[in-house]
Design a protein around this motif. Structure first.
Motif, mmCIF file in Angstrom:
data_model
loop_
_atom_site.group_PDB
_atom_site.id
_atom_site.type_symbol
_atom_site.label_atom_id
_atom_site.label_comp_id
_atom_site.label_asym_id
_atom_site.label_seq_id
_atom_site.Cartn_x
_atom_site.Cartn_y
_atom_site.Cartn_z
ATOM 1 N N ASP A 55 -1.853 3.860 -8.115
ATOM 2 C CA ASP A 55 -1.315 4.629 -9.248
ATOM 3 C C ASP A 55 -0.054 5.387 -8.852
ATOM 4 O O ASP A 55 0.912 5.444 -9.625
ATOM 5 N N ARG A 56 -0.037 5.978 -7.635
ATOM 6 C CA ARG A 56 1.155 6.697 -7.173
ATOM 7 C C ARG A 56 2.338 5.745 -7.026
ATOM 8 O O ARG A 56 3.460 6.040 -7.450
ATOM 9 N N LEU A 57 2.089 4.573 -6.432
ATOM 10 C CA LEU A 57 3.161 3.590 -6.275
ATOM 11 C C LEU A 57 3.643 3.073 -7.621
ATOM 12 O O LEU A 57 4.845 2.906 -7.841
ATOM 13 N N ALA A 58 2.727 2.830 -8.523
ATOM 14 C CA ALA A 58 3.106 2.341 -9.841
ATOM 15 C C ALA A 58 3.967 3.372 -10.577
ATOM 16 O O ALA A 58 4.948 3.024 -11.213
ATOM 17 N N ALA A 59 3.607 4.652 -10.446
ATOM 18 C CA ALA A 59 4.384 5.701 -11.099
ATOM 19 C C ALA A 59 5.765 5.835 -10.448
ATOM 20 O O ALA A 59 6.766 6.039 -11.119
#
Length: 98
Positions: A88-92
């Motif tokens: 989720d952090r990478l996607a954001a």
């Protein structure tokens, strides 16, 4: 902690797997025991999960299998959550709108 943490690992015979799984499902249905079947990375090995430890013990008494230690289940769940958080952090971070 997830309520489906009481797991039993079971090895299946290739030729009898379907019939054995149907018998397990029927037995659990007759006794109104909620269960879920999850695959493992090991061929012909499944994990049957229950929301109550008593159901897992009754299942092992009737069908065999091996109880999976709760700490192993919790470690796997924690690792899954950590991986999902990282994703989720990478996607954001890399979310680029056209």
């Amino acid at each position: 902690m997830n309520s489906w943490v009481h797991q039993v690992e079971l090895r299946l015979d290739r030729h009898a797997a379907g019939d054995r799984l149907r018998r397990m499902e029927a037995w659990c249905g007759d006794w109104q025991i909620g269960m879920r079947v999850i695959e493992t990375i090991e061929p012909l090995t499944v994990r049957i999960t229950f929301d109550d430890a008593r159901f897992a013990w009754a299942f092992v008494s009737h069908f065999g299998g091996v109880h999976v230690p709760l700490d192993e289940v919790q470690r796997a769940m924690d690792a899954d959550m950590a991986a999902e958080d990282a994703y989720d952090r990478l996607a954001a971070e890399y979310d680029v709108e056209d």
